[in-house]
Design an enzyme around this catalytic site. Structure first.
Site, PDB file in Angstrom:
ATOM      1  NE  ARG A 113      -4.627 -14.145 -19.192  1.00 12.16           N
ATOM      2  CZ  ARG A 113      -5.503 -13.301 -19.860  1.00 12.16           C
ATOM      3  NH1 ARG A 113      -6.764 -13.474 -19.877  1.00 12.16           N
ATOM      4  NH2 ARG A 113      -5.741 -12.201 -18.902  1.00 12.16           N
ATOM      5  CB  CYS A 127     -10.275  -4.594 -24.160  1.00 11.40           C
ATOM      6  SG  CYS A 127     -11.346  -6.617 -24.496  1.00 11.40           S
ATOM      7  CD  GLU A 162     -12.056 -13.597 -24.091  1.00  8.91           C
ATOM      8  OE1 GLU A 162     -10.726 -13.371 -23.188  1.00  8.91           O
ATOM      9  OE2 GLU A 162     -13.083 -13.891 -23.299  1.00  8.91           O
ATOM     10  CG  HIS A 220      -2.139  -1.031   1.224  1.00  9.78           C
ATOM     11  ND1 HIS A 220      -2.916  -0.729   0.237  1.00  9.78           N
ATOM     12  CD2 HIS A 220      -2.391  -2.031   1.986  1.00  9.78           C
ATOM     13  CE1 HIS A 220      -4.219  -1.508   0.761  1.00  9.78           C
ATOM     14  NE2 HIS A 220      -3.779  -1.873   1.029  1.00  9.78           N
ATOM     15  NE  ARG A 226     -15.214  -9.670 -19.768  1.00 12.49           N
ATOM     16  CZ  ARG A 226     -13.421 -10.525 -19.278  1.00 12.49           C
ATOM     17  NH1 ARG A 226     -12.640  -9.684 -20.211  1.00 12.49           N
ATOM     18  NH2 ARG A 226     -12.627 -10.513 -18.250  1.00 12.49           N
ATOM     19  NE  ARG A 237      -9.975  -7.953 -17.475  1.00 18.08           N
ATOM     20  CZ  ARG A 237      -9.093  -7.084 -17.780  1.00 18.08           C
ATOM     21  NH1 ARG A 237      -8.703  -6.213 -17.279  1.00 18.08           N
ATOM     22  NH2 ARG A 237      -7.988  -7.511 -18.498  1.00 18.08           N
ATOM     23  CG  ASN A 268      -5.194  -9.773 -22.138  1.00 20.69           C
ATOM     24  OD1 ASN A 268      -4.376  -9.390 -23.107  1.00 20.69           O
ATOM     25  ND2 ASN A 268      -5.173  -9.213 -21.727  1.00 20.69           N
ATOM     26  CG  ASP A 269      -8.329 -15.756 -21.675  1.00 18.22           C
ATOM     27  OD1 ASP A 269      -7.385 -16.090 -21.209  1.00 18.22           O
ATOM     28  OD2 ASP A 269      -9.085 -14.608 -21.356  1.00 18.22           O
TER      29      ASP A 269
HETATM   30  C1  PEP Z   1      -8.243 -10.719 -22.820  1.00 16.69           C
HETATM   31  O1  PEP Z   1      -8.702 -11.853 -23.103  1.00 16.69           O
HETATM   32  O2  PEP Z   1      -7.358 -10.433 -23.572  1.00 16.69           O
HETATM   33  C2  PEP Z   1      -8.755  -9.960 -22.376  1.00 16.69           C
HETATM   34  C3  PEP Z   1      -9.201  -8.277 -22.514  1.00 16.69           C
HETATM   35  O3  PEP Z   1      -9.708 -10.461 -21.064  1.00 16.69           O
HETATM   36  P1  PEP Z   1      -9.163 -10.618 -19.916  1.00 16.69           P
HETATM   37  O4  PEP Z   1      -7.276 -10.117 -19.683  1.00 16.69           O
HETATM   38  O5  PEP Z   1     -10.342 -10.223 -18.357  1.00 16.69           O
HETATM   39  O6  PEP Z   1      -9.613 -12.308 -19.782  1.00 16.69           O
HETATM   40 MG    MG Z   2     -10.226 -12.467 -21.604  1.00 21.38          MG
END
Ligand code: PEP
Ligand code: MG
Length: 587
Positions: free
Chosen positions: A484, A521, A450, A201, A344, A308, A473-474
């Site tokens: 990941r 995103c 994704e 913190h 989402r 999220r 990301n996914d």
């Molecule tokens: C992703 O998978 O790129 C994404 C934006 O969703 P999250 O990171 O919440 O899985």
């Molecule tokens: Mg994702």
């Protein structure tokens, strides 16, 4: 005169500070174990009550101080003060302390020290390896409350930072978050602390206050002398005591450069996200928790591209009902209006732990062999439609207060989009029958791209979904078959792999062909070095963590679409991630 001495620590808050050392030492609070007689229990309990009241008063005072902190300081400290207030109420901690006084016949300070030690130890022993930082922070919070109670019981004074001379550099052995909150960034130059890490913190507070700071500087207290000049480089993570002429000149130059850069970032907030050639680009923010809202406002984001909603389902024993969810979405949608908020729906998968989800019998039993490939996201929601119905009802009702969009996670097939839309229409009908106020036009229903399957069938999905949000990301994880979250495999996780980029390009083009909105995103959206490439692939909408927004905007404002398209062409011809990297980053 002792010579220049450069110590290294952990860089926690960027910037360079030059000033005289202000040494803040704190008398240790020693507690000697003391027992009491049975007839003293009541008096000792009363003494403890008084200390609790005094501590509560101090925390309330800290809270009033919050109002004058910069917004991101408030964001950081507010939940912390909530935690303090909660722990000093009728909590496990205070119950445990009282029980120790009454049953083990020890005096109040001993009871506090022993109970704190026990509870903090119990927290640290929890088997949650992936949230080690969170647990360490929780244990530190318990310790912090304990220290406050002991000091109030023993009537030892707290360290006073009030006497800090203007322009000084605070040098101390450790700095509690509550102490950090009392620092005045307009009077203080910087901070160097012997203890502490980057994720606590205190570190986050110092970043929020924009105070250059280096923590974890071993040997600092022994080497520093009050009044001598010191340079704290919070970008490099160094502390230079008694700097020589050369070091001083260099420090002055970097301090000035840093100040200019910060000012430029602040000016950017008000400037439009438009390329040199006049193309407007939509820059939105990803939101993990509502407390980030002031940061989002500060970043100049044009709405939330990814909310999220998982935060609603963690740290609780029961599922959040429609009212709880409605209130939360409404707060965010109202705050962002007239800009859109993209909610989402729950992206839960077997790898995450939620007491509420488990208690409600919604987690697969026995645990899945490979949760990332199991009942995740929309699959889980369609298996338990009640979960989706409650969430959609809350979003639909909240959408009256601004502009909402609904986003489905982990979509792979057309049938999932159709099924989810059917649920949304059913929920809307039911709400209208109930007399609830809904907008005439229901929120757009979009999908995350994704999974490789979704990316490669994006042309078909684009006819069914109202918009796309590409989750790199996914997408990277599933395309490259690399976890990941696995640090050992981290070097294999590469969104610049040509295979991933082709999936992204295919999805963007599929959306553009039928004029459906498409954004990215995933984390790549927040990397300003990748902005020209994404623009060149046809992307005009980015959603990222709020802090990244100014730099991406700067990148947009330096770009021309023609150059970006040319860059994208070259990049898409490269045979490897390494070559892509060389073209994009020039390395
Ligand atoms: C992703 O998978 O790129 C994404 C934006 O969703 P999250 O990171 O919440 O899985
Ligand atoms: Mg994702």
């Amino acid at each position: 005169v002792p010579a220049e001495q450069c110590l290294t620590g952990i860089a926690v808050s960027p910037g360079v500070a030059i000033g005289p050392v202000f040494l803040a030492t704190e008398a240790p609070t020693a507690v000697h174990r003391a027992t009491i007689a049975a007839d003293q229990v009541d008096a000792e309990l009363a003494r403890f009550e008084l200390a609790v009241q005094q501590s509560q008063k101090q925390v309330r005072k800290l809270r009033t101080r919050l109002a004058i902190l910069p917004q991101d300081g408030q964001i950081e400290l507010s939940p912390l003060l909530d935690a303090y207030a909660m722990m000093m109420g009728p909590s496990r901690l205070t119950r445990g302390i009282r029980a120790r006084i009454a049953e083990r016949l020890v005096d109040a300070p001993t009871a506090v020290v022993e109970e704190v030690e026990w509870q903090a130890g119990a927290v640290l022993a929890l088997p949650q390896a992936d949230d080690a930082d969170g647990l360490a922070r929780r244990a530190a919070e318990i310790g912090e409350i304990g220290l406050r109670l002991v000091r109030n019981l023993l009537q030892t004074p707290f360290r006073s930072l009030a006497a800090l001379p203007a322009g000084a550099v605070l040098v101390c052995d450790n700095l509690r978050p509550a102490d950090a909150a009392l620092l005045d960034p307009s009077r203080l130059a910087g901070v160097a602390v012997e203890d502490g890490g980057a994720e606590g913190h205190t570190a986050i507070m110092l970043r929020a206050l924009a105070l250059p700071a280096t923590l974890g500087v071993a040997g600092l207290m022994a080497a520093a002398r009050a009044g001598e000049t010191v340079v704290v480089d919070g970008t490099a993570g160094t502390v230079t005591l008694r700097p020589g002429e050369t070091a001083l000149l260099a420090a002055r130059a970097s301090a000035a450069a840093f100040a200019r850069e910060r000012q430029r970032m602040q000016r950017l907030r008000r400037l439009p996200a438009v390329t040199v050639c006049g193309t407007f680009v939509e820059l939105q923010a990803n939101l993990e928790i509502p407390a980030e809202l002031p940061l989002v406002a500060q970043s100049g984001a044009a709405g939330i591209g990814l909310l999220r909603s998982e935060f609603l389902f963690i740290n609780r024993d029961t599922l959040p009902d429609e009212t709880v969810q409605y209130e939360t979405y409404r707060q965010i949608i109202e705050a962002m209006a007239p800009d859109p908020v993209t909610v989402r729906v729950l992206d839960w998968g077997g790898e995450k732990e939620s007491e509420a989800m488990r208690a409600a019998g919604l987690m697969p039993e026995p645990p899945e062999l490979n949760p990332a490939l199991g009942l995740r996201g929309i699959r889980l929601l369609l298996k338990h439609p009640a979960l989706l119905e409650v969430q959609l009802a809350a979003v639909l009702r909240a959408s009256v207060h601004g502009q909402a969009r609904v986003l489905l996670p982990m979509v792979c097939r057309l049938s999932e989009v159709r099924a989810a839309r059917a649920v949304m229409l059913r929920v809307a009908q039911r709400l209208r029958r109930r007399g609830a106020k809904l907008p005439d036009k229901l929120p757009p229903l979009g999908i995350m791209i994704e999974t490789p399957a979704a990316a490669l069938s994006a042309d078909a999905l684009a006819l069914e979904a109202d918009f796309f949000a590409i989750g790199t990301n996914d997408l990277t994880m599933y395309a490259l078959a690399v976890d990941r979250g696995d640090s050992a495999a981290a070097t294999l996780f590469d969104p610049l792999h040509p295979g991933v980029l082709r999936l992204v390009r295919f999805a963007i083009e599929a959306a553009l062909r039928v004029r459906k909105p498409v954004s990215v995103c995933g984390e790549v959206a927040g990397d300003p070095r990748l902005t020209p490439l994404l623009l060149g692939l046809g992307l005009r909408s980015f959603s990222m963590t709020a802090a990244a927004l100014p730099r991406v905007k700067q990148s947009v404002r330096g770009a021309t679409v023609e150059d970006c398209v040319r860059l994208a062409h070259t990049v898409m011809e490269q045979p490897s991630a390494q070559r892509v990297r060389a073209v994009v980053l020039g390395s």
